[in-house]
Design an enzyme around this catalytic site. Structure first.
Site, mmCIF file in Angstrom:
data_model
loop_
_atom_site.group_PDB
_atom_site.id
_atom_site.type_symbol
_atom_site.label_atom_id
_atom_site.label_comp_id
_atom_site.label_asym_id
_atom_site.label_seq_id
_atom_site.Cartn_x
_atom_site.Cartn_y
_atom_site.Cartn_z
ATOM 1 N N ASP A 139 -19.418 80.006 11.864
ATOM 2 C CA ASP A 139 -18.920 79.472 13.136
ATOM 3 C C ASP A 139 -19.957 78.611 13.857
ATOM 4 O O ASP A 139 -21.147 78.944 13.852
ATOM 5 C CB ASP A 139 -18.597 80.696 14.018
ATOM 6 C CG ASP A 139 -17.579 80.412 15.094
ATOM 7 O OD1 ASP A 139 -17.399 79.237 15.453
ATOM 8 O OD2 ASP A 139 -16.989 81.394 15.570
ATOM 9 N N SER A 188 -13.107 79.251 21.909
ATOM 10 C CA SER A 188 -14.111 78.198 22.125
ATOM 11 C C SER A 188 -14.246 77.895 23.626
ATOM 12 O O SER A 188 -14.503 78.807 24.409
ATOM 13 C CB SER A 188 -13.702 76.968 21.305
ATOM 14 O OG SER A 188 -14.775 76.086 21.182
ATOM 15 N N HIS A 217 -14.812 78.510 12.815
ATOM 16 C CA HIS A 217 -14.394 78.510 14.225
ATOM 17 C C HIS A 217 -12.918 78.857 14.413
ATOM 18 O O HIS A 217 -12.441 78.913 15.531
ATOM 19 C CB HIS A 217 -14.665 77.091 14.766
ATOM 20 C CG HIS A 217 -14.940 76.991 16.232
ATOM 21 N ND1 HIS A 217 -15.781 77.839 16.921
ATOM 22 C CD2 HIS A 217 -14.478 76.117 17.175
ATOM 23 C CE1 HIS A 217 -15.835 77.475 18.205
ATOM 24 N NE2 HIS A 217 -15.048 76.441 18.376
#
Ligand code: NAG
Ligand code: NAG
Ligand code: NAG
Length: 324
Positions: A277, A138, A304
């Site tokens: 995601d 991320s 995610h």
């Protein structure tokens, strides 16, 4: 209690030996990090799972947020256990067990990507790491790609795990996801998200986002919950860099993009995302199209957090990329 069968008695010492052989060294510590712009020595907390020796190539993991902690990446030791190079995770300054800097809240010229690149370089120097693989999840992949375009010496492999190539694409994806929410929840987000007003409908809508696009496991693994707890307790980094709204970036990351510089990443790069995601395909596509030596793997049953959601497949993919 019945006596143990003889066979088990004979096996016991053997089992103990195996356990001892599998025991992995874990070292925790702090490196000092001088931050000249505030004239202050901060501390970066790190954890080494495995043994760091001269000449071995660790995997260094950069956590997301910005403003959570690194605990949820420790599970990546699935991949490094049994290898010569350890896994290294660390809490980026501003949260977790590293120095908190609440007095800098709101200062966008302090909380920059460059600050975190300096922290990473400092960690590499202080731990005397010459060669390494780097994984960013991320926001960690935004940091990792920003660092990798500088062609740092010693970087051997890069993994961009559920990361966007630009903030604008990220927001585009968040809005597209939101538009598929049940109407009531979408309306709550449209009404309350910008000002972050915690009405019950808004909380329900964010819970829906989190259970569909952050992590689809129920319950969430504890380390992910801990990360959220750290972020809630000290919002300095998250609010100053991203902002309090999920669907609008108001912090120092607004406008951030590495798209134009991606051809500078010369090391083999693995890009991953999940079908559900927040990092939808459109946000990772520039990585896939512009990094010269790139491989893209999409986890069909993940959002995610594929390293938890499809743990075995994720670890196998990572291991194959790093070590074969
Ligand atoms: C930084 O700290 C040192 C030691 O406390 C002090 O002497 C110096 O004046 C400070 N510099 C700035 C720019 O604040
Ligand atoms: C914000 O951070 C910058 C860079 O560290 C610093 O020069 C400036 O004095 C800070 N501003 C405030 C209001 O503290
Ligand atoms: C996704 O998960 C479901 C339910 O656990 C399973 O039946 C399916 O085979 C999985 N699909 C993939 C692509 O892993």
């Amino acid at each position: 209690m019945r006596p143990l069968p003889a066979l088990l008695l004979i096996l016991l010492p053997v089992l103990q030996l195996v356990v001892a052989l599998n025991a992995v060294d874990v070292t925790e510590g702090y490196v000092s990090f001088e931050v000249p712009s505030i004239n202050r020595t901060c501390q970066t907390y790190y954890k080494i799972i495995g043994t760091l020796r001269p000449g071995v190539r660790p995997l260094i993991a950069l956590h997301g947020g910005p403003g959570v902690n690194s605990e949820y990446l420790e599970i990546l030791s699935d991949v490094t256990n049994g290898r010569t190079g350890p896994l290294i995770v660390y809490d980026q300054i501003g949260n977790g067990l590293s120095t908190h800097l609440r007095e800098t809240a709101g200062n966008k010229s302090f909380w920059t990507v460059d600050l975190f690149i300096s922290e990473l370089k400092n960690l590499l120097a202080k731990l005397n790491i010459k060669e390494y693989d780097l994984l960013g999840q991320s926001w960690g992949g935004m940091l990792g790609s920003s660092f990798a375009i500088q062609r740092p010496r010693g970087l051997k492999h890069l993994v961009l795990f559920s990361s966007p190539a630009s903030m604008d694409l990220w927001i585009q994806a968040q809005i597209a996801l939101k538009n598929k929410f049940p109407e009531k929840l979408r309306d709550a987000l449209d009404k309350y998200d910008e000002d972050h007003i915690p009405t019950p409908e808004y909380e329900e809508a964010m819970a829906y986002y989190n259970s569909h696009h952050l992590c689809t496991l129920d319950p969430f693994p504890l380390p992910i919950i801990h990360g959220a707890e750290w972020a809630a307790r000290d919002q300095t980094v998250g609010d100053t860099m991203y902002g309090s709204s999920q669907f609008k970036v108001t912090g120092s990351l607004a406008g951030w993009s590495v798209i134009d510089q991606l051809p500078n990443i010369k090391v083999p790069t693995l890009v991953t995302n999940g079908a559900q995601d927040g990092a939808q395909d459109l946000v990772v596509l520039p990585f896939v199209e512009r990094i010269p030596r790139v491989k893209w793997v999409k986890f069909q049953n993940s959002s995610h957090m594929a390293h938890y959601e499809e743990r075995e497949k994720f670890m196998r993919t990572l291991s194959k990329f790093l070590y074969h």
